[in-house]
Design a protein around this motif. Structure first.
Motif, PDB file in Angstrom:
ATOM      1  N   GLU A 279      49.685   5.453  56.861  1.00  7.65           N
ATOM      2  CA  GLU A 279      50.922   4.672  57.013  1.00  7.65           C
ATOM      3  C   GLU A 279      50.607   3.210  57.301  1.00  7.65           C
ATOM      4  OE1 GLU A 279      53.161   6.577  60.055  1.00  7.65           O
ATOM      5  OE2 GLU A 279      53.976   8.121  58.725  1.00  7.65           O
ATOM      6  N   LYS A 280      49.619   2.966  58.160  1.00  5.98           N
ATOM      7  CA  LYS A 280      49.237   1.595  58.499  1.00  5.98           C
ATOM      8  C   LYS A 280      48.747   0.848  57.262  1.00  5.98           C
ATOM      9  CE  LYS A 280      46.234  -1.083  61.562  1.00  5.98           C
ATOM     10  NZ  LYS A 280      45.191  -0.999  62.644  1.00  5.98           N
ATOM     11  N   GLN A 281      47.912   1.514  56.448  1.00  2.00           N
ATOM     12  CA  GLN A 281      47.377   0.868  55.256  1.00  2.00           C
ATOM     13  C   GLN A 281      48.467   0.605  54.216  1.00  2.00           C
ATOM     14  OE1 GLN A 281      44.149  -0.264  54.937  1.00  2.00           O
ATOM     15  NE2 GLN A 281      45.071  -1.299  53.162  1.00  2.00           N
ATOM     16  N   ILE A 282      49.392   1.531  54.090  1.00  2.00           N
ATOM     17  CA  ILE A 282      50.502   1.352  53.147  1.00  2.00           C
ATOM     18  C   ILE A 282      51.323   0.125  53.512  1.00  2.00           C
ATOM     19  CG2 ILE A 282      52.726   2.328  52.436  1.00  2.00           C
ATOM     20  CD1 ILE A 282      51.351   5.093  52.517  1.00  2.00           C
ATOM     21  N   LYS A 283      51.588  -0.067  54.800  1.00  2.00           N
ATOM     22  CA  LYS A 283      52.354  -1.236  55.233  1.00  2.00           C
ATOM     23  C   LYS A 283      51.577  -2.530  55.038  1.00  2.00           C
ATOM     24  CE  LYS A 283      55.350   1.026  58.642  1.00  2.00           C
ATOM     25  NZ  LYS A 283      55.767   1.057  60.064  1.00  2.00           N
ATOM     26  N   ILE A 284      50.259  -2.465  55.208  1.00  2.00           N
ATOM     27  CA  ILE A 284      49.429  -3.653  54.980  1.00  2.00           C
ATOM     28  C   ILE A 284      49.452  -4.035  53.502  1.00  2.00           C
ATOM     29  CG2 ILE A 284      47.051  -4.528  54.962  1.00  2.00           C
ATOM     30  CD1 ILE A 284      46.563  -2.900  57.511  1.00  2.00           C
ATOM     31  N   ASP A 285      49.339  -3.028  52.627  1.00  2.00           N
ATOM     32  CA  ASP A 285      49.315  -3.284  51.180  1.00  2.00           C
ATOM     33  C   ASP A 285      50.662  -3.750  50.658  1.00  2.00           C
ATOM     34  OD1 ASP A 285      46.679  -2.510  51.168  1.00  2.00           O
ATOM     35  OD2 ASP A 285      47.098  -0.457  50.476  1.00  2.00           O
ATOM     36  N   HIS A 286      51.746  -3.339  51.312  1.00  2.02           N
ATOM     37  CA  HIS A 286      53.103  -3.664  50.843  1.00  2.02           C
ATOM     38  C   HIS A 286      53.931  -4.180  52.022  1.00  2.02           C
ATOM     39  CE1 HIS A 286      52.064  -1.517  47.148  1.00  2.02           C
ATOM     40  NE2 HIS A 286      51.601  -0.552  47.923  1.00  2.02           N
ATOM     41  N   PRO A 287      53.917  -5.486  52.282  1.00  3.45           N
ATOM     42  CA  PRO A 287      54.608  -6.058  53.449  1.00  3.45           C
ATOM     43  C   PRO A 287      56.104  -5.777  53.500  1.00  3.45           C
ATOM     44  CG  PRO A 287      53.077  -7.650  52.498  1.00  3.45           C
ATOM     45  CD  PRO A 287      53.150  -6.502  51.546  1.00  3.45           C
ATOM     46  N   ARG A 288      56.734  -5.499  52.344  1.00  3.54           N
ATOM     47  CA  ARG A 288      58.169  -5.224  52.349  1.00  3.54           C
ATOM     48  C   ARG A 288      58.489  -3.857  52.941  1.00  3.54           C
ATOM     49  NH1 ARG A 288      60.625  -4.754  47.316  1.00  3.54           N
ATOM     50  NH2 ARG A 288      62.604  -4.798  48.445  1.00  3.54           N
ATOM     51  N   ILE A 289      57.502  -2.976  53.021  1.00  5.56           N
ATOM     52  CA  ILE A 289      57.741  -1.644  53.584  1.00  5.56           C
ATOM     53  C   ILE A 289      57.841  -1.758  55.101  1.00  5.56           C
ATOM     54  CG2 ILE A 289      56.811   0.667  53.904  1.00  5.56           C
ATOM     55  CD1 ILE A 289      55.500   0.471  51.201  1.00  5.56           C
ATOM     56  N   ASN A 290      58.979  -1.364  55.634  1.00  3.50           N
ATOM     57  CA  ASN A 290      59.208  -1.458  57.074  1.00  3.50           C
ATOM     58  C   ASN A 290      59.225  -0.092  57.747  1.00  3.50           C
ATOM     59  OD1 ASN A 290      59.718  -3.230  59.338  1.00  3.50           O
ATOM     60  ND2 ASN A 290      61.777  -2.342  59.423  1.00  3.50           N
ATOM     61  N   TRP A 291      59.521   0.964  56.970  1.00  5.07           N
ATOM     62  CA  TRP A 291      59.569   2.318  57.522  1.00  5.07           C
ATOM     63  C   TRP A 291      58.800   3.256  56.597  1.00  5.07           C
ATOM     64  CZ3 TRP A 291      63.924  -0.471  56.095  1.00  5.07           C
ATOM     65  CH2 TRP A 291      64.631  -1.101  57.133  1.00  5.07           C
ATOM     66  N   VAL A 292      57.948   4.121  57.200  1.00  9.26           N
ATOM     67  CA  VAL A 292      57.250   5.158  56.453  1.00  9.26           C
ATOM     68  C   VAL A 292      57.451   6.479  57.194  1.00  9.26           C
ATOM     69  CG1 VAL A 292      55.062   5.999  55.539  1.00  9.26           C
ATOM     70  CG2 VAL A 292      55.493   3.535  55.626  1.00  9.26           C
ATOM     71  N   PHE A 293      58.023   7.460  56.500  1.00  7.85           N
ATOM     72  CA  PHE A 293      58.232   8.785  57.062  1.00  7.85           C
ATOM     73  C   PHE A 293      57.384   9.774  56.262  1.00  7.85           C
ATOM     74  CE2 PHE A 293      62.157   6.337  57.653  1.00  7.85           C
ATOM     75  CZ  PHE A 293      62.244   6.347  59.046  1.00  7.85           C
ATOM     76  N   PHE A 294      56.455  10.427  56.949  1.00  8.18           N
ATOM     77  CA  PHE A 294      55.457  11.284  56.285  1.00  8.18           C
ATOM     78  C   PHE A 294      55.697  12.741  56.705  1.00  8.18           C
ATOM     79  CE2 PHE A 294      51.702  13.002  54.629  1.00  8.18           C
ATOM     80  CZ  PHE A 294      50.980  12.037  53.946  1.00  8.18           C
ATOM     81  N   GLU A 295      55.978  13.585  55.743  1.00 11.68           N
ATOM     82  CA  GLU A 295      56.222  15.012  56.006  1.00 11.68           C
ATOM     83  C   GLU A 295      55.110  15.832  55.358  1.00 11.68           C
ATOM     84  OE1 GLU A 295      59.378  18.623  54.948  1.00 11.68           O
ATOM     85  OE2 GLU A 295      59.828  16.555  54.387  1.00 11.68           O
ATOM     86  N   ILE A 296      54.521  16.735  56.152  1.00 15.12           N
ATOM     87  CA  ILE A 296      53.496  17.642  55.619  1.00 15.12           C
ATOM     88  C   ILE A 296      54.177  18.925  55.137  1.00 15.12           C
ATOM     89  CG2 ILE A 296      51.399  18.948  56.146  1.00 15.12           C
ATOM     90  CD1 ILE A 296      50.855  17.012  58.428  1.00 15.12           C
ATOM     91  N   ASP A 297      53.829  19.347  53.915  1.00 10.77           N
ATOM     92  CA  ASP A 297      54.420  20.559  53.355  1.00 10.77           C
ATOM     93  C   ASP A 297      53.464  21.110  52.319  1.00 10.77           C
ATOM     94  OD1 ASP A 297      56.198  22.588  52.792  1.00 10.77           O
ATOM     95  OD2 ASP A 297      57.923  21.282  52.545  1.00 10.77           O
ATOM     96  N   ASN A 298      53.735  22.323  51.831  1.00 11.43           N
ATOM     97  CA  ASN A 298      52.894  22.908  50.791  1.00 11.43           C
ATOM     98  C   ASN A 298      53.703  23.401  49.600  1.00 11.43           C
ATOM     99  OD1 ASN A 298      54.143  25.101  51.860  1.00 11.43           O
ATOM    100  ND2 ASN A 298      52.266  26.178  52.524  1.00 11.43           N
ATOM    101  N   SER A 299      54.958  22.926  49.524  1.00 13.03           N
ATOM    102  CA  SER A 299      55.802  23.311  48.389  1.00 13.03           C
ATOM    103  C   SER A 299      56.730  22.150  48.030  1.00 13.03           C
ATOM    104  CB  SER A 299      56.640  24.564  48.735  1.00 13.03           C
ATOM    105  OG  SER A 299      57.544  24.269  49.783  1.00 13.03           O
ATOM    106  N   ASP A 300      57.159  22.143  46.765  1.00 16.19           N
ATOM    107  CA  ASP A 300      58.044  21.082  46.284  1.00 16.19           C
ATOM    108  C   ASP A 300      59.437  21.210  46.901  1.00 16.19           C
ATOM    109  OD1 ASP A 300      55.961  20.243  44.777  1.00 16.19           O
ATOM    110  OD2 ASP A 300      56.624  21.273  42.956  1.00 16.19           O
TER     111      ASP A 300
END
Length: 300
Positions: A279-300
């Motif tokens: 999440e930290k790297q994603i925000k560094i690469d894309h400054p416009r990203i202000n919120w990242v919500f990460f969900e772990i799952d094993n199905s679509d």
């Protein structure tokens, strides 16, 4: 796009349109030209539109609150939609109505040569405004064409300013052409037709802007960021499979929601550490990203 660039584009547009509106009004009264009157109405409407855009831009920059935890970024779209409606009604429909009246009740056009000279001055001023807006656009356009940028941008204020300026320049060309025909033929109906053509042009531009702003209001996906984040995650050894990604624009900021599968043998602590790092790297690469919500799952 930064608010400073937006502010500069709006200020340039307001100053140019105010000077043009006053000049056109005086010329329309002096010459009796319907095309010039339509152009004056258009310019005064544009002045009001710049004020609305500025208000929307400032209100959208307010800090988040408990009631609005994602802030007020989308408020800029509401004010941009108001501008599109104003451009459609005050600028477009009124100009068509004025031209229609003059078509059925022709009025003589006097001092058309002076009117053409004033239109030439207006072209120069409008050109300065458009140049400033295009310069601001270049900061975010990248390799995209202008039409592609128009379809994809989240900078509704800049979209409106450029749309108005382009419509204004085309309107000036129409007004000059119709006044020229009136001078050559002595038939003032050409001037009335010019007023209706200018109105139709403004209606088309207003509809195009309104359609794009409507899409932004609903919550438009940022496909460039979505694809870039998807590519980044696929390269991470700790990500077994990327299941889904949402990247939704919220004003000048973006909310990203990720659903991905991680190795089953990871402990909770290890998973949390890896996710925080991504999440930290994603925000560094894309400054416009202000919120990242990460969900772990094993199905679509």
């Amino acid at each position: 796009m930064s608010h400073s660039n937006s502010t500069s584009a709006i200020v340039y547009a307001f100053a140019a349109n105010l000077g043009i509106a006053l000049t056109k009004t005086g010329a329309a009264v002096w010459t009796g030209s319907g095309s010039l009157l339509a152009e004056a109405i258009h310019s005064f409407a544009d002045c009001g539109n710049q004020v609305l855009l500025y208000i929307g831009m400032k209100r959208s920059a307010r800090a988040a609150t408990q009631r609005h935890p994602m802030g007020y970024g989308r408020e800029a779209y509401i004010w941009s939609m108001m501008v599109a409606i104003t451009l459609f009604s005050v600028g477009g429909l009124f100009s068509i109505h004025e031209g229609w009246l003059r078509y059925h009740e022709p009025q003589a056009v006097e001092n058309a040569g002076i009117a053409l000279a004033i239109l030439a001055i207006a072209v120069v001023l409008e050109g300065f405004s458009l140049r400033a807006a295009l310069g601001a656009m270049e900061n975010e356009r990248g390799e995209r064409g202008i039409w592609q940028w128009f379809k994809e941008t989240q900078s509704s204020e800049l979209m409106v300013v450029i749309g108005e300026d382009l419509a204004a320049l085309l309107g000036l060309v129409i007004a000059a052409a119709m006044l020229g025909l009136t001078m050559v033929t002595g038939n003032s109906l050409y001037d009335a037709i010019g007023s209706m053509l200018i109105g139709a042009l403004l209606v088309v531009v207003a509809v195009l802007i309104g359609r794009e702003v409507h899409s932004l209001l609903l919550g438009e996906a940022d496909e460039l960021i979505r694809d870039a984040v998807h590519s980044y995650l696929e390269k991470q050894a700790c990500v077994s499979r990327v299941l889904n990604i949402w990247a939704v624009s919220h004003g000048n900021q973006v909310m990203v929601a990720i659903k991905a599968e991680l190795p089953a043998d990871l402990s909770v602590g290890e998973a949390v550490e890896l996710i925080n790092g991504m999440e930290k790297q994603i925000k560094i690469d894309h400054p416009r990203i202000n919120w990242v919500f990460f969900e772990i799952d094993n199905s679509d």
